[in-house]
Design a protein around this motif. Sequence first.
Motif, short mmCIF file in Angstrom:
data_model
loop_
_atom_site.label_atom_id
_atom_site.label_comp_id
_atom_site.label_asym_id
_atom_site.label_seq_id
_atom_site.Cartn_x
_atom_site.Cartn_y
_atom_site.Cartn_z
N PRO A 101 1.06 -1.13 -0.20
CA PRO A 101 -0.12 0.24 -0.07
C PRO A 101 0.90 1.24 0.14
CG PRO A 101 -0.83 -1.46 1.46
CD PRO A 101 0.40 -2.30 1.08
N ILE A 102 2.00 1.38 0.67
CA ILE A 102 2.85 2.50 0.85
C ILE A 102 3.56 2.79 -0.54
CG2 ILE A 102 4.60 3.47 2.06
CD1 ILE A 102 3.90 2.08 4.55
N ILE B 60 2.43 1.62 -3.38
CA ILE B 60 1.59 2.23 -4.57
C ILE B 60 1.14 3.49 -4.32
CG2 ILE B 60 -1.06 1.75 -5.29
CD1 ILE B 60 -0.80 -1.13 -4.57
N ALA B 61 1.05 4.26 -3.08
CA ALA B 61 0.63 5.44 -2.54
C ALA B 61 1.90 6.24 -3.09
CB ALA B 61 0.44 5.66 -1.15
N VAL B 62 3.16 6.13 -3.04
CA VAL B 62 4.07 6.65 -3.51
C VAL B 62 4.10 6.80 -5.16
CG1 VAL B 62 6.85 6.81 -3.79
CG2 VAL B 62 5.69 6.19 -1.59
N GLU B 63 4.06 5.63 -5.64
CA GLU B 63 3.84 5.63 -7.00
C GLU B 63 2.78 6.43 -7.74
OE1 GLU B 63 3.70 1.68 -7.91
OE2 GLU B 63 5.79 1.28 -7.49
N LEU B 64 1.60 6.63 -7.24
CA LEU B 64 0.44 7.33 -7.44
C LEU B 64 0.66 8.85 -7.60
CD1 LEU B 64 -2.48 5.66 -5.72
CD2 LEU B 64 -1.95 5.63 -8.15
N LEU B 65 1.73 9.13 -6.64
CA LEU B 65 1.85 10.75 -6.61
C LEU B 65 2.68 11.12 -7.90
CD1 LEU B 65 3.76 11.16 -2.97
CD2 LEU B 65 1.53 11.96 -3.92
N PRO C 191 8.36 10.92 -5.75
CA PRO C 191 7.95 9.55 -6.33
C PRO C 191 8.98 8.91 -7.25
CG PRO C 191 6.41 10.95 -7.11
CD PRO C 191 7.35 11.90 -6.21
#
Length: 331
Positions: free
Chosen positions: A125-126, A128-133, A197
Motif C-alpha cells: 500500500p505505501i 502504491i501510494a508513492v507511485e500514485l504521486l 516519487p
Amino acid sequence: MTLVATANSSSEGRALREREATVRRFALTDLIFRSVAKGSAILVLLILSGVAVSLVVGAWPALSKFGPAFIGTESWNPVTENFGALAPIYGTVVTSAIAILIAVPIGIGIAIFLTELCPRPLRRPIAIAVELLAGIPSIIYGIWGLFVFAPFLQRTVQPFVISVFHDVPVLNSLFAGPPYGIGMLTSALILAIMVLPFITSITKDVFDTVPAVLKESAYGVGCTTWEVMRRIVIPYTRVGIMGGVMLGLGRALGETMAVTFVIGNAHRVSASLFAPGTTISATIANEFTEADGEIYTSSLIALGLILFVMTFIILAAARYMLMRIERRAGA
C-alpha cells in the motif's frame, strides 16, 4: 537395400534442407532485429540533433543581438526589446537545487523503510501510494500549491521563519521580505513533492536488486541496519540511485505548470527565497503566446536553448562522476 538407402538419403537431404531453411530464417530475423535496433538508435540521435539545430536557429537573432550579455542581464522588457536570461536561469537553478536537496534524503529514507523496516502487509500500500504521486498531473500540483499550500505558508511558516532569523546574519537575507506565500521556496517545495516519487521508486527498485546473501552476511557478523545500508546496499546500488536523482533533477529543471502557478513570475534576482521569481520554463509558458516580435520570440527560444544546454551539462557531469566512482571502486 537399395530402396532403403534411397529413402535414408532422401530423408537426410530433406532434414538438411530444413536445417538450412531454419538457419536462413534465423539469420534474416537477426538481421531485421539488428537493423531495427540500429535504426532506433540513429533516430534518437537525429531527433536530438534536430531539436538542437531548431533551437539554435530560432535563438540566433537574440543571441546575435545581445551576445554573451544575454546570460548575465537581469532586465526583461518586451516594450524596449531588452531581454536577459539571468533571472530565469537563477530561478531554475535555485528551485531545482532546493527541490533535490529536500527530495533525495526523503526519497532514499522511504526506500530504506520499504525494503528493510516496513511491515510486510504495509509495503505494497505505501509503495502504491508513492507511485500514485507520480501520476498526478502537474497542473493539479499547481492548483493545490496556489490555493492551499501557499496560503498555509503565508499565514504560518513564513512569518515564523522571518521572525526567527530576523537578526541572524546571512539567514536574514535568505528569509527576508513580506510573506507573500508564493515565491521560489514555495515552488521548490512543490517541485520536491513532485520529484519525490521518481527518486523513491527507482531507489526502491535498485535496493531490491541487492543479493540477499550480502545483507544476510552483514547481519550475520553483527552489523546494524544502518551499517548494512551504508556499507552494503548503497555502495552496491549507487549507480541506480544516481540515475533516479538525475531523473528527478531533469523533471525539476523542466517543470512548467506547477512552477508557473506558485513562483510569482517576477523577472528579478533576489537573495530572499520568499521573494517571487521565475524560471525558464515558466517564462516560456507565460509569454510565448504574447511574443509578437522577432527578437521577443527569439529570446524565448534562446531560453529554451539555455535550458537544453543546462540539462545536457548536468547529465554529462553526472555521468562523468559515475564513471569516476566506478573506476575508483574497480581500483
